[in-house]
Design a protein around this motif. Sequence first.
Motif, short mmCIF file in Angstrom:
data_model
loop_
_atom_site.label_atom_id
_atom_site.label_comp_id
_atom_site.label_asym_id
_atom_site.label_seq_id
_atom_site.Cartn_x
_atom_site.Cartn_y
_atom_site.Cartn_z
N ASN A 55 2.24 21.78 -3.91
CA ASN A 55 3.15 22.93 -4.04
C ASN A 55 3.83 23.27 -2.72
N ARG A 56 3.20 22.92 -1.59
CA ARG A 56 3.83 23.11 -0.29
C ARG A 56 4.71 21.93 0.08
N TYR A 57 4.29 20.74 -0.33
CA TYR A 57 5.05 19.53 0.00
C TYR A 57 6.45 19.55 -0.62
N VAL A 58 6.55 20.10 -1.82
CA VAL A 58 7.85 20.08 -2.51
C VAL A 58 8.88 20.95 -1.79
N GLU A 59 8.46 21.73 -0.83
CA GLU A 59 9.39 22.54 -0.05
C GLU A 59 9.85 21.83 1.22
N LEU A 60 9.32 20.64 1.46
CA LEU A 60 9.62 19.93 2.70
C LEU A 60 10.64 18.82 2.47
N PRO A 61 11.62 18.70 3.34
CA PRO A 61 12.63 17.62 3.17
C PRO A 61 12.03 16.22 3.26
N ASP A 62 10.97 16.05 4.06
CA ASP A 62 10.37 14.72 4.18
C ASP A 62 9.78 14.24 2.86
N PHE A 63 9.25 15.17 2.08
CA PHE A 63 8.72 14.80 0.76
C PHE A 63 9.84 14.26 -0.13
N TRP A 64 10.97 14.92 -0.13
CA TRP A 64 12.08 14.49 -0.98
C TRP A 64 12.74 13.23 -0.45
N MET A 65 12.66 13.02 0.87
CA MET A 65 13.11 11.74 1.42
C MET A 65 12.28 10.60 0.83
N LYS A 66 10.98 10.80 0.78
CA LYS A 66 10.08 9.78 0.22
C LYS A 66 10.37 9.56 -1.26
N VAL A 67 10.52 10.63 -2.01
CA VAL A 67 10.80 10.52 -3.45
C VAL A 67 12.13 9.81 -3.69
N LEU A 68 13.16 10.19 -2.95
CA LEU A 68 14.47 9.57 -3.15
C LEU A 68 14.45 8.10 -2.78
N PHE A 69 13.68 7.74 -1.78
CA PHE A 69 13.57 6.34 -1.38
C PHE A 69 13.03 5.48 -2.52
N VAL A 70 11.89 5.88 -3.07
CA VAL A 70 11.30 5.05 -4.13
C VAL A 70 12.09 5.18 -5.44
N PHE A 71 12.71 6.33 -5.68
CA PHE A 71 13.55 6.47 -6.86
C PHE A 71 14.74 5.52 -6.78
N ALA A 72 15.35 5.41 -5.60
CA ALA A 72 16.47 4.49 -5.42
C ALA A 72 16.04 3.05 -5.64
N LEU A 73 14.87 2.68 -5.13
CA LEU A 73 14.36 1.33 -5.38
C LEU A 73 14.16 1.09 -6.86
N ALA A 74 13.61 2.08 -7.56
CA ALA A 74 13.37 1.94 -8.99
C ALA A 74 14.69 1.82 -9.76
N ALA A 75 15.69 2.61 -9.36
CA ALA A 75 16.98 2.57 -10.05
C ALA A 75 17.64 1.21 -9.90
N VAL A 76 17.65 0.68 -8.68
CA VAL A 76 18.23 -0.65 -8.47
C VAL A 76 17.39 -1.71 -9.18
N GLY A 77 16.07 -1.55 -9.14
CA GLY A 77 15.20 -2.48 -9.85
C GLY A 77 15.47 -2.51 -11.33
N LEU A 78 15.76 -1.35 -11.92
CA LEU A 78 16.07 -1.30 -13.35
C LEU A 78 17.37 -2.03 -13.66
N VAL A 79 18.37 -1.85 -12.81
CA VAL A 79 19.65 -2.55 -13.01
C VAL A 79 19.45 -4.06 -12.93
N VAL A 80 18.73 -4.51 -11.91
CA VAL A 80 18.51 -5.95 -11.73
C VAL A 80 17.68 -6.51 -12.88
N THR A 81 16.66 -5.77 -13.29
CA THR A 81 15.79 -6.23 -14.37
C THR A 81 16.56 -6.36 -15.68
N ARG A 82 17.38 -5.38 -15.98
CA ARG A 82 18.17 -5.46 -17.22
C ARG A 82 19.13 -6.63 -17.20
#
Length: 213
Positions: free
Chosen positions: A52-79
């Motif tokens: 609940n404290r981490y979600v207020e930190l920009p570093d947490f969202w940097m980490k989430v966006l990083f792996v989300f971007a990898l997953a999004a590109v991975g989905l495009v390539v996989t399809r």
Amino acid sequence: MKTDDLIAMLARDAGAVQPDRGGGRFALALAVTVPCSALLMLGTLGLNPALNRYVELPDFWMKVLFVFALAAVGLVVTRRLSRPGVRLGRAPLTLAVPVLAVWAIAAVTLARGDAAQRTEAFFGQTWAVCPLLIAMLSVPIFAGTTWAMRGLAPTRLRLAGAAAGLLSGAAGALVYCLHCPELAAPFVGFWYLLGVLIPTGIGALLGKRLLQW
């Protein structure tokens, strides 16, 4: 029978052309297996008590966006690799964008710290288990992704297996974010990426066996 009559008969019996089922298969696979990965995380690791404290930190969202971007590109390539003859285009190059962005942030972080701070930022407290836990959480997603791909007639099987592993590893890393206490960009840019590359490599090795149709 004349050629024109044969063509007319086949046209009458052909029926409507089925639309591309790839999107539906992947949507179903991810809708089932990502929650399974989350339940596996909850049952074995648990949520980060400070989430609940981490979600207020920009570093947490940097980490989430990083792996989300990898997953999004991975989905495009996989399809794309799930269909014979479909070109990858610039999708593999796009994969470098989130990686280079996190590495740039990591370089700045390391440059600003002293030796002890650099060591802490790179290794954190969980470097020894982080990649393995991400790989573990990717297993249900990998199973669903390979099921989706098998029904779509992939032809470049090793590459398709690697893409399935990439998508699964990145999605598993996204789930792992809810447990992981690490936030430093150097840690994320190396150990998280290693965790994603483990199922990617396994997928490449097993692709020919798992995706044969």
